[in-house]
Design a protein around this motif. Sequence first.
Motif, PDB file in Angstrom:
ATOM      1  N   LEU A  16      40.423 -19.310  58.771  1.00 43.74           N
ATOM      2  CA  LEU A  16      41.342 -19.707  57.919  1.00 43.74           C
ATOM      3  C   LEU A  16      41.954 -18.502  57.094  1.00 43.74           C
ATOM      4  CD1 LEU A  16      40.034 -23.027  56.716  1.00 43.74           C
ATOM      5  CD2 LEU A  16      42.403 -22.617  57.831  1.00 43.74           C
ATOM      6  N   CYS A  17      40.740 -17.677  56.666  1.00 46.49           N
ATOM      7  CA  CYS A  17      41.279 -16.411  55.981  1.00 46.49           C
ATOM      8  C   CYS A  17      41.945 -15.541  56.659  1.00 46.49           C
ATOM      9  CB  CYS A  17      39.879 -15.701  55.204  1.00 46.49           C
ATOM     10  SG  CYS A  17      39.156 -16.588  54.055  1.00 46.49           S
ATOM     11  N   ASN A  18      41.574 -15.290  58.228  1.00 44.28           N
ATOM     12  CA  ASN A  18      42.355 -14.430  58.850  1.00 44.28           C
ATOM     13  C   ASN A  18      43.769 -15.020  59.155  1.00 44.28           C
ATOM     14  OD1 ASN A  18      40.030 -12.386  59.159  1.00 44.28           O
ATOM     15  ND2 ASN A  18      39.214 -13.575  60.980  1.00 44.28           N
ATOM     16  N   ALA A  19      43.730 -16.254  59.548  1.00 45.73           N
ATOM     17  CA  ALA A  19      44.895 -16.920  59.573  1.00 45.73           C
ATOM     18  C   ALA A  19      45.860 -16.737  58.613  1.00 45.73           C
ATOM     19  CB  ALA A  19      44.822 -18.399  59.823  1.00 45.73           C
ATOM     20  N   MET A  20      45.490 -16.898  57.226  1.00 44.30           N
ATOM     21  CA  MET A  20      46.409 -16.595  56.103  1.00 44.30           C
ATOM     22  C   MET A  20      46.829 -15.011  56.158  1.00 44.30           C
ATOM     23  SD  MET A  20      47.668 -17.423  53.412  1.00 44.30           S
ATOM     24  CE  MET A  20      47.133 -18.851  52.645  1.00 44.30           C
ATOM     25  N   LEU A  21      46.105 -13.969  56.535  1.00 43.81           N
ATOM     26  CA  LEU A  21      46.468 -12.693  56.469  1.00 43.81           C
ATOM     27  C   LEU A  21      47.491 -12.482  57.373  1.00 43.81           C
ATOM     28  CD1 LEU A  21      42.883 -10.945  55.944  1.00 43.81           C
ATOM     29  CD2 LEU A  21      44.977 -11.146  54.244  1.00 43.81           C
ATOM     30  N   GLU A  22      47.180 -13.036  58.702  1.00 48.20           N
ATOM     31  CA  GLU A  22      48.597 -13.027  59.817  1.00 48.20           C
ATOM     32  C   GLU A  22      49.701 -13.534  59.369  1.00 48.20           C
ATOM     33  OE1 GLU A  22      47.007 -14.233  63.762  1.00 48.20           O
ATOM     34  OE2 GLU A  22      44.958 -13.601  63.306  1.00 48.20           O
ATOM     35  N   ALA A  61      39.226 -16.138  48.564  1.00 47.81           N
ATOM     36  CA  ALA A  61      38.013 -16.112  49.432  1.00 47.81           C
ATOM     37  C   ALA A  61      38.121 -14.550  50.319  1.00 47.81           C
ATOM     38  CB  ALA A  61      37.848 -17.124  50.492  1.00 47.81           C
ATOM     39  N   VAL A  62      39.380 -14.312  50.608  1.00 53.14           N
ATOM     40  CA  VAL A  62      39.412 -12.808  51.508  1.00 53.14           C
ATOM     41  C   VAL A  62      39.152 -11.907  50.259  1.00 53.14           C
ATOM     42  CG1 VAL A  62      41.198 -11.399  52.136  1.00 53.14           C
ATOM     43  CG2 VAL A  62      41.429 -13.828  52.833  1.00 53.14           C
ATOM     44  N   ILE A  63      39.483 -11.970  49.154  1.00 55.57           N
ATOM     45  CA  ILE A  63      39.266 -10.818  48.050  1.00 55.57           C
ATOM     46  C   ILE A  63      37.583 -10.917  47.752  1.00 55.57           C
ATOM     47  CG2 ILE A  63      39.110 -10.375  45.702  1.00 55.57           C
ATOM     48  CD1 ILE A  63      41.990 -11.606  45.715  1.00 55.57           C
ATOM     49  N   ASP A  64      37.031 -12.165  48.022  1.00 56.49           N
ATOM     50  CA  ASP A  64      35.469 -12.219  47.853  1.00 56.49           C
ATOM     51  C   ASP A  64      34.735 -11.414  48.738  1.00 56.49           C
ATOM     52  OD1 ASP A  64      35.691 -13.485  45.406  1.00 56.49           O
ATOM     53  OD2 ASP A  64      35.312 -15.458  46.356  1.00 56.49           O
ATOM     54  N   LEU A  65      35.327 -11.752  50.256  1.00 57.76           N
ATOM     55  CA  LEU A  65      34.736 -10.984  51.378  1.00 57.76           C
ATOM     56  C   LEU A  65      34.962  -9.709  51.586  1.00 57.76           C
ATOM     57  CD1 LEU A  65      36.123 -13.388  54.274  1.00 57.76           C
ATOM     58  CD2 LEU A  65      33.829 -13.302  53.696  1.00 57.76           C
ATOM     59  N   MET A  66      36.130  -9.173  50.807  1.00 54.61           N
ATOM     60  CA  MET A  66      36.341  -7.691  50.809  1.00 54.61           C
ATOM     61  C   MET A  66      35.366  -6.938  49.642  1.00 54.61           C
ATOM     62  SD  MET A  66      40.346  -7.520  50.765  1.00 54.61           S
ATOM     63  CE  MET A  66      40.855  -6.019  51.565  1.00 54.61           C
ATOM     64  N   PHE A  67      35.128  -7.956  48.628  1.00 51.67           N
ATOM     65  CA  PHE A  67      33.885  -7.456  47.545  1.00 51.67           C
ATOM     66  C   PHE A  67      32.656  -7.315  48.174  1.00 51.67           C
ATOM     67  CE2 PHE A  67      30.622  -8.337  44.765  1.00 51.67           C
ATOM     68  CZ  PHE A  67      30.611  -7.579  43.878  1.00 51.67           C
ATOM     69  N   GLU A 104      53.711  -8.188  46.909  1.00 55.05           N
ATOM     70  CA  GLU A 104      55.130  -8.760  47.235  1.00 55.05           C
ATOM     71  C   GLU A 104      55.084 -10.424  47.174  1.00 55.05           C
ATOM     72  OE1 GLU A 104      55.391  -7.935  51.553  1.00 55.05           O
ATOM     73  OE2 GLU A 104      55.434  -5.631  50.861  1.00 55.05           O
ATOM     74  N   ASN A 105      53.812 -10.824  46.973  1.00 55.58           N
ATOM     75  CA  ASN A 105      53.810 -12.391  46.776  1.00 55.58           C
ATOM     76  C   ASN A 105      53.501 -12.879  45.751  1.00 55.58           C
ATOM     77  OD1 ASN A 105      54.433 -13.654  49.792  1.00 55.58           O
ATOM     78  ND2 ASN A 105      53.209 -12.010  50.158  1.00 55.58           N
ATOM     79  N   GLN A 106      53.487 -11.998  44.532  1.00 62.49           N
ATOM     80  CA  GLN A 106      52.996 -12.324  43.233  1.00 62.49           C
ATOM     81  C   GLN A 106      51.710 -12.856  43.309  1.00 62.49           C
ATOM     82  OE1 GLN A 106      56.468 -13.362  44.217  1.00 62.49           O
ATOM     83  NE2 GLN A 106      57.116 -11.436  43.608  1.00 62.49           N
ATOM     84  N   LEU A 107      50.915 -12.311  43.916  1.00 63.44           N
ATOM     85  CA  LEU A 107      49.318 -12.890  43.938  1.00 63.44           C
ATOM     86  C   LEU A 107      48.430 -11.951  43.269  1.00 63.44           C
ATOM     87  CD1 LEU A 107      49.551 -14.789  47.578  1.00 63.44           C
ATOM     88  CD2 LEU A 107      49.382 -15.700  45.265  1.00 63.44           C
ATOM     89  N   PHE A 108      48.840 -10.626  43.198  1.00 59.60           N
ATOM     90  CA  PHE A 108      47.883  -9.484  42.793  1.00 59.60           C
ATOM     91  C   PHE A 108      47.077  -9.951  41.427  1.00 59.60           C
ATOM     92  CE2 PHE A 108      46.986  -5.347  41.059  1.00 59.60           C
ATOM     93  CZ  PHE A 108      46.476  -4.743  42.365  1.00 59.60           C
ATOM     94  N   SER A 109      47.593 -11.097  40.563  1.00 60.44           N
ATOM     95  CA  SER A 109      46.547 -11.388  39.503  1.00 60.44           C
ATOM     96  C   SER A 109      45.458 -11.913  39.860  1.00 60.44           C
ATOM     97  CB  SER A 109      47.560 -12.231  38.554  1.00 60.44           C
ATOM     98  OG  SER A 109      47.673 -13.583  39.322  1.00 60.44           O
ATOM     99  N   LEU A 110      45.447 -12.460  41.100  1.00 57.58           N
ATOM    100  CA  LEU A 110      44.156 -13.290  41.646  1.00 57.58           C
ATOM    101  C   LEU A 110      43.041 -12.113  41.805  1.00 57.58           C
ATOM    102  CD1 LEU A 110      45.617 -15.601  44.482  1.00 57.58           C
ATOM    103  CD2 LEU A 110      44.837 -16.121  42.185  1.00 57.58           C
ATOM    104  N   LEU A 111      43.450 -10.926  42.036  1.00 59.45           N
ATOM    105  CA  LEU A 111      42.436  -9.756  42.235  1.00 59.45           C
ATOM    106  C   LEU A 111      41.694  -9.671  41.011  1.00 59.45           C
ATOM    107  CD1 LEU A 111      41.373  -7.699  44.328  1.00 59.45           C
ATOM    108  CD2 LEU A 111      43.045  -6.140  43.491  1.00 59.45           C
ATOM    109  N   ASN A 112      42.729  -9.487  39.847  1.00 60.64           N
ATOM    110  CA  ASN A 112      42.111  -9.344  38.497  1.00 60.64           C
ATOM    111  C   ASN A 112      41.041 -10.420  37.865  1.00 60.64           C
ATOM    112  OD1 ASN A 112      41.769  -7.770  35.791  1.00 60.64           O
ATOM    113  ND2 ASN A 112      43.166  -9.339  35.155  1.00 60.64           N
TER     114      ASN A 112
END
Length: 177
Positions: A16-22, A61-67, A104-112
């Motif tokens: 699901l994470c990979n599908a979202m990124l694609e 979840a993608v951010i968590d995997l990256m962490f 681009e998708n105004q999602l950068f705040s999720l990282l913070n």
Amino acid sequence: MSTRVNPIEERSKKWLCNAMLELLQDKPYNNITIIELCNKAGLVRKTFYRHFISKASVIIAVIDLMFVEFNEYIHDQNIGPLQMPLAYFTYWEQHKFFLDILIENQLFSLLNDQYVLYLEAMDHIIGSKIMDLSELERDYMRTMVAGGLWSMLKKWVVRGCTESPEEMAQMTLIFLL
């Protein structure tokens, strides 16, 4: 009591994470539906809702995997507090496409939002200074550092990563020390 990881559940989450990124490479986040995400991952909606509550939780979840990946790297390389900023900017330079997608998708705040949790998990690496603080002071310090790193990272990416990771690390050390 230890929690056992179900490899099938982990695989489904990763799909699901990979599908979202694609999907994010081809269309805006707001135009992606959960059904479309499930179809791309080859899974049913029931599986999605077993693991996630929203599309945003997939991004988290993608951010968590990256962490986890970053944390394993700094542990394996025995990176200390003074080398941490260089490892940080080098890592994100390698994942700039993901940061661009978040911006681009105004999602950068999720990282913070996740940074404070990550910094808490890294107290032992950050150094002895944090150990002399009360828990309240540690919490505020993590919040301040997380916000600062997040803001620097965003500005760097928006500027096209024109400064090298070494230059960014040097500035970070100047600002934090």
